[in-house]
Scaffold this motif. Structure first.
Motif, PDB file in Angstrom:
ATOM      1  N   ASN A 278      12.035  23.541-155.582  1.00 18.47           N
ATOM      2  CA  ASN A 278      13.155  24.294-155.031  1.00 18.47           C
ATOM      3  C   ASN A 278      13.781  25.154-156.125  1.00 18.47           C
ATOM      4  O   ASN A 278      14.761  24.789-156.743  1.00 18.47           O
ATOM      5  N   GLU A 279      13.158  26.301-156.365  1.00 19.35           N
ATOM      6  CA  GLU A 279      13.687  27.244-157.331  1.00 19.35           C
ATOM      7  C   GLU A 279      13.763  28.609-156.664  1.00 19.35           C
ATOM      8  O   GLU A 279      13.018  28.925-155.755  1.00 19.35           O
ATOM      9  N   GLN A 280      14.681  29.443-157.137  1.00 23.36           N
ATOM     10  CA  GLN A 280      14.798  30.773-156.580  1.00 23.36           C
ATOM     11  C   GLN A 280      15.309  31.722-157.651  1.00 23.36           C
ATOM     12  O   GLN A 280      16.217  31.383-158.399  1.00 23.36           O
ATOM     13  N   THR A 281      14.714  32.881-157.761  1.00 27.28           N
ATOM     14  CA  THR A 281      15.204  33.887-158.677  1.00 27.28           C
ATOM     15  C   THR A 281      16.373  34.607-158.024  1.00 27.28           C
ATOM     16  O   THR A 281      16.209  35.232-156.971  1.00 27.28           O
ATOM     17  N   PRO A 282      17.582  34.540-158.584  1.00 26.80           N
ATOM     18  CA  PRO A 282      18.755  35.074-157.908  1.00 26.80           C
ATOM     19  C   PRO A 282      18.721  36.587-157.737  1.00 26.80           C
ATOM     20  O   PRO A 282      19.432  37.138-156.924  1.00 26.80           O
ATOM     21  N   GLU A 283      17.860  37.296-158.499  1.00 26.62           N
ATOM     22  CA  GLU A 283      17.821  38.750-158.403  1.00 26.62           C
ATOM     23  C   GLU A 283      17.002  39.236-157.222  1.00 26.62           C
ATOM     24  O   GLU A 283      16.912  40.427-156.980  1.00 26.62           O
ATOM     25  N   THR A 284      16.345  38.345-156.497  1.00 23.58           N
ATOM     26  CA  THR A 284      15.546  38.755-155.355  1.00 23.58           C
ATOM     27  C   THR A 284      15.996  38.032-154.094  1.00 23.58           C
ATOM     28  O   THR A 284      16.531  36.920-154.152  1.00 23.58           O
ATOM     29  N   CYS A 285      15.771  38.675-152.947  1.00 22.22           N
ATOM     30  CA  CYS A 285      16.143  38.082-151.657  1.00 22.22           C
ATOM     31  C   CYS A 285      15.195  36.934-151.330  1.00 22.22           C
ATOM     32  O   CYS A 285      13.967  37.096-151.383  1.00 22.22           O
ATOM     33  N   ALA A 286      15.755  35.797-150.975  1.00 19.42           N
ATOM     34  CA  ALA A 286      14.940  34.635-150.623  1.00 19.42           C
ATOM     35  C   ALA A 286      14.215  34.844-149.300  1.00 19.42           C
ATOM     36  O   ALA A 286      13.250  34.153-149.001  1.00 19.42           O
ATOM     37  N   GLY A 287      14.660  35.811-148.505  1.00 21.28           N
ATOM     38  CA  GLY A 287      14.046  36.025-147.200  1.00 21.28           C
ATOM     39  C   GLY A 287      12.883  36.981-147.198  1.00 21.28           C
ATOM     40  O   GLY A 287      11.871  36.749-146.546  1.00 21.28           O
ATOM     41  N   CYS A 288      12.995  38.107-147.944  1.00 18.29           N
ATOM     42  CA  CYS A 288      11.948  39.133-147.904  1.00 18.29           C
ATOM     43  C   CYS A 288      11.383  39.477-149.267  1.00 18.29           C
ATOM     44  O   CYS A 288      10.414  40.234-149.362  1.00 18.29           O
ATOM     45  N   GLY A 289      11.994  38.981-150.354  1.00 19.15           N
ATOM     46  CA  GLY A 289      11.449  39.175-151.689  1.00 19.15           C
ATOM     47  C   GLY A 289      11.887  40.436-152.387  1.00 19.15           C
ATOM     48  O   GLY A 289      11.540  40.657-153.549  1.00 19.15           O
ATOM     49  N   VAL A 290      12.661  41.306-151.723  1.00 20.19           N
ATOM     50  CA  VAL A 290      13.071  42.565-152.336  1.00 20.19           C
ATOM     51  C   VAL A 290      14.173  42.310-153.365  1.00 20.19           C
ATOM     52  O   VAL A 290      14.912  41.328-153.274  1.00 20.19           O
ATOM     53  N   ALA A 291      14.274  43.194-154.361  1.00 22.81           N
ATOM     54  CA  ALA A 291      15.319  43.060-155.380  1.00 22.81           C
ATOM     55  C   ALA A 291      16.693  43.245-154.743  1.00 22.81           C
ATOM     56  O   ALA A 291      16.919  44.182-153.973  1.00 22.81           O
ATOM     57  N   ILE A 292      17.615  42.349-155.082  1.00 26.46           N
ATOM     58  CA  ILE A 292      18.978  42.417-154.547  1.00 26.46           C
ATOM     59  C   ILE A 292      19.756  43.507-155.276  1.00 26.46           C
ATOM     60  O   ILE A 292      19.698  43.638-156.491  1.00 26.46           O
ATOM     61  N   GLN A 293      20.513  44.307-154.519  1.00 26.92           N
ATOM     62  CA  GLN A 293      21.433  45.288-155.097  1.00 26.92           C
ATOM     63  C   GLN A 293      22.701  45.324-154.256  1.00 26.92           C
ATOM     64  O   GLN A 293      22.684  45.012-153.062  1.00 26.92           O
ATOM     65  N   THR A 294      23.816  45.678-154.869  1.00 27.99           N
ATOM     66  CA  THR A 294      25.119  45.617-154.186  1.00 27.99           C
ATOM     67  C   THR A 294      25.769  46.990-154.048  1.00 27.99           C
ATOM     68  O   THR A 294      26.924  47.079-153.629  1.00 27.99           O
ATOM     69  N   GLU A 295      25.023  48.059-154.370  1.00 23.40           N
ATOM     70  CA  GLU A 295      25.645  49.384-154.414  1.00 23.40           C
ATOM     71  C   GLU A 295      25.503  50.184-153.122  1.00 23.40           C
ATOM     72  O   GLU A 295      26.437  50.816-152.659  1.00 23.40           O
ATOM     73  N   ASP A 296      24.293  50.174-152.518  1.00 23.66           N
ATOM     74  CA  ASP A 296      24.011  51.091-151.411  1.00 23.66           C
ATOM     75  C   ASP A 296      23.533  50.328-150.184  1.00 23.66           C
ATOM     76  O   ASP A 296      22.397  49.837-150.144  1.00 23.66           O
ATOM     77  N   PRO A 297      24.377  50.215-149.143  1.00 26.37           N
ATOM     78  CA  PRO A 297      23.985  49.480-147.934  1.00 26.37           C
ATOM     79  C   PRO A 297      22.783  50.076-147.213  1.00 26.37           C
ATOM     80  O   PRO A 297      22.159  49.397-146.384  1.00 26.37           O
ATOM     81  N   LYS A 298      22.429  51.340-147.495  1.00 29.79           N
ATOM     82  CA  LYS A 298      21.327  51.982-146.791  1.00 29.79           C
ATOM     83  C   LYS A 298      19.978  51.744-147.463  1.00 29.79           C
ATOM     84  O   LYS A 298      18.941  52.059-146.898  1.00 29.79           O
ATOM     85  N   ARG A 299      19.998  51.193-148.682  1.00 36.88           N
ATOM     86  CA  ARG A 299      18.759  50.939-149.397  1.00 36.88           C
ATOM     87  C   ARG A 299      18.317  49.496-149.216  1.00 36.88           C
ATOM     88  O   ARG A 299      19.155  48.604-149.010  1.00 36.88           O
ATOM     89  N   PRO A 300      16.987  49.223-149.312  1.00 36.46           N
ATOM     90  CA  PRO A 300      16.520  47.835-149.201  1.00 36.46           C
ATOM     91  C   PRO A 300      17.161  46.947-150.255  1.00 36.46           C
ATOM     92  O   PRO A 300      17.424  47.371-151.380  1.00 36.46           O
ATOM     93  N   GLY A 301      17.425  45.688-149.870  1.00 35.09           N
ATOM     94  CA  GLY A 301      17.936  44.707-150.822  1.00 35.09           C
ATOM     95  C   GLY A 301      19.442  44.644-150.927  1.00 35.09           C
ATOM     96  O   GLY A 301      19.972  43.880-151.744  1.00 35.09           O
ATOM     97  N   TYR A 302      20.160  45.399-150.097  1.00 35.64           N
ATOM     98  CA  TYR A 302      21.623  45.379-150.219  1.00 35.64           C
ATOM     99  C   TYR A 302      22.199  44.049-149.765  1.00 35.64           C
ATOM    100  O   TYR A 302      21.815  43.475-148.740  1.00 35.64           O
ATOM    101  N   ALA A 303      23.149  43.545-150.554  1.00 36.28           N
ATOM    102  CA  ALA A 303      23.949  42.372-150.194  1.00 36.28           C
ATOM    103  C   ALA A 303      25.343  42.585-150.750  1.00 36.28           C
ATOM    104  O   ALA A 303      25.500  43.116-151.867  1.00 36.28           O
ATOM    105  N   PRO A 304      26.371  42.218-150.013  1.00 35.67           N
ATOM    106  CA  PRO A 304      27.721  42.327-150.574  1.00 35.67           C
ATOM    107  C   PRO A 304      27.858  41.428-151.804  1.00 35.67           C
ATOM    108  O   PRO A 304      27.193  40.390-151.891  1.00 35.67           O
ATOM    109  N   ALA A 305      28.694  41.839-152.737  1.00 31.57           N
ATOM    110  CA  ALA A 305      28.831  41.100-153.989  1.00 31.57           C
ATOM    111  C   ALA A 305      29.202  39.638-153.752  1.00 31.57           C
ATOM    112  O   ALA A 305      28.789  38.743-154.491  1.00 31.57           O
ATOM    113  N   SER A 306      29.968  39.380-152.686  1.00 33.99           N
ATOM    114  CA  SER A 306      30.391  38.010-152.402  1.00 33.99           C
ATOM    115  C   SER A 306      29.206  37.098-152.081  1.00 33.99           C
ATOM    116  O   SER A 306      29.271  35.878-152.286  1.00 33.99           O
ATOM    117  N   ALA A 307      28.095  37.682-151.579  1.00 34.33           N
ATOM    118  CA  ALA A 307      26.933  36.878-151.207  1.00 34.33           C
ATOM    119  C   ALA A 307      26.225  36.312-152.432  1.00 34.33           C
ATOM    120  O   ALA A 307      25.485  35.324-152.324  1.00 34.33           O
TER     121      ALA A 307
END
Length: 377
Positions: free
Chosen positions: A7-36
């Motif tokens: 049970n390990e997970q790299t926090p920089e990637t989405c656990a659901g689809c594997g894309v890199a997480i980013q908090t800047e642009d909701p229209k780009r892949p990988g967006y998550a609000p900072a609170s998430a």
């Protein structure tokens, strides 16, 4: 397979689809609000909405993005597990697989065995898959039939993976919607950690990047994004209609006794003209709720023009009907020896077994793969 999931997970990637997480642009892949980011398991907003609201969330992914990930597998020393959809074998075949995987061994997995009709001989299906694989230049180490959704034969699959991987990483590959992520979730829930879950949906391109699932021996299982086979009819219909043509329960074959000069409409997505031949059964294998309409060949053009998108649906509605590519003809001479399937990629197949040669014309949207094969059933 004695290996356990870690049970390990790299926090920089989405656990659901594997894309890199980013908090800047909701229209780009990988967006998550900072609170998430404070959560133990981080998923992007797209995966959240697919999982909780079953919403369509298209993203900009090019074929090159998928190919880049698959080409990297050839440079590894791994076991490659290729997953195909038994119900749509031709449409779910990953073309050019040998050039992606190099010298790595391949285990061929036929998923969705639970959709096949009752009383089918599964050994015959395995042999049929081996034959079809060799016809396409692939010699897998073995063929396993499973249902990721129902958990059928998962023990057998894991045992075979354990035997074949020999301390190597495992890459799960396939085209979109063959059930790769559902299969990995089944493995996670039954043999690993229920805290991890990969996003699944009926929409193409759900997994956006390679997802790593560590094993106890320091190796990993990787879920890879599905290559889009654009000759499948599912890529030409709305999400609403995609649900209607995608089987979710065991297929009940429908038998139509046809004389020549008769036509079958499979909803409004394909038309099969029995032009010439002996009276015989046409056995249709499609989603159980797909409407099938029989008419005289001489009336078929008029029926299509008048009822496409309404009586003949899916596609649902006149606008959806107009959005389909124009229909093109595929002409076949069906031999009298044995059973022959006419396959429409992403929709299903029709089996013929006559005592004389049958002349058949199939109409389908331009770009959809239509062909014949040795009978599966």
């Amino acid at each position: 397979m004695e290996d356990r999931i870690v049970n390990e997970q790299t926090p920089e990637t989405c656990a659901g689809c594997g894309v890199a997480i980013q908090t800047e642009d909701p229209k780009r892949p990988g967006y998550a609000p900072a609170s998430a980011l404070a959560r133990e398991t981080v998923i992007c907003q797209r995966c959240f909405r697919i999982k909780h609201y079953n919403e369509v969330a298209p993203v900009s992914m090019e074929d090159d993005d998928f190919l880049r990930i698959l080409h990297g597998i050839g440079a590894t020393d791994s076991l490659v597990v290729m997953v195909v959809d038994i119900f749509d074998f031709q449409g779910s075949w990953l073309k050019g697989l040998p050039r992606f995987v190099g010298k790595n061994p391949i285990l061929l997995v036929g998923n969705k065995v639970d959709l096949l009709p009752k009383n089918i001989n599964l050994n015959r299906v395995r042999n049929w898959m081996q034959h079809e694989a060799k016809e396409r230049g692939l010699r897998p180490e073995d063929v396993i039939l499973v249902s990721a959704q129902k958990g059928v034969n998962i023990d057998e699959l894991l045992a075979r993976i354990g035997q074949l991987r020999r301390g190597r990483d495992v890459y799960i590959v396939g085209v979109t919607n063959v059930g790769k992520s559902t299969l990995i979730n089944r493995i996670l829930h039954d043999y690993g950690s229920a805290d991890l879950e990969i996003t699944t949906s009926p929409f193409p391109g759900t997994t956006l990047d390679k997802i790593e699932i560590p094993l106890e021996d320091g190796r990993s299982i990787y879920d890879t994004p599905g290559i889009i086979n654009r000759d499948q009819i599912g890529h030409m219909v709305s999400p609403q209609d995609l649900r209607r043509i995608t089987p979710t329960a065991r297929i009940n074959p429908k038998v139509y006794q046809l004389n020549d000069k008769q036509t079958l409409f499979l909803g409004g997505l394909a038309r099969i003209d029995f032009v010439r031949g002996q009276h015989q059964p046409f056995v249709v294998y499609v989603a159980n709720n797909l409407y099938i309409h029989r008419t005289k060949l001489e009336n078929a053009d008029e029926v299509m023009a008048k009822h496409h998108g309404e009586l003949l649906s899916p596609p649902t509605g006149a606008e959806a009907a107009q959005a389909l590519p124009p229909f093109v003809k595929h002409t076949f001479k069906i031999p009298p020896a044995g059973t022959t399937d006419i396959v429409i990629s992403g929709l299903g197949w029709v089996s013929l077994r006559g005592k004389e040669e049958a002349h058949v014309v199939v109409h389908a949207p331009k770009g959809v793969s239509v062909g014949i094969r040795k009978g599966l059933i």
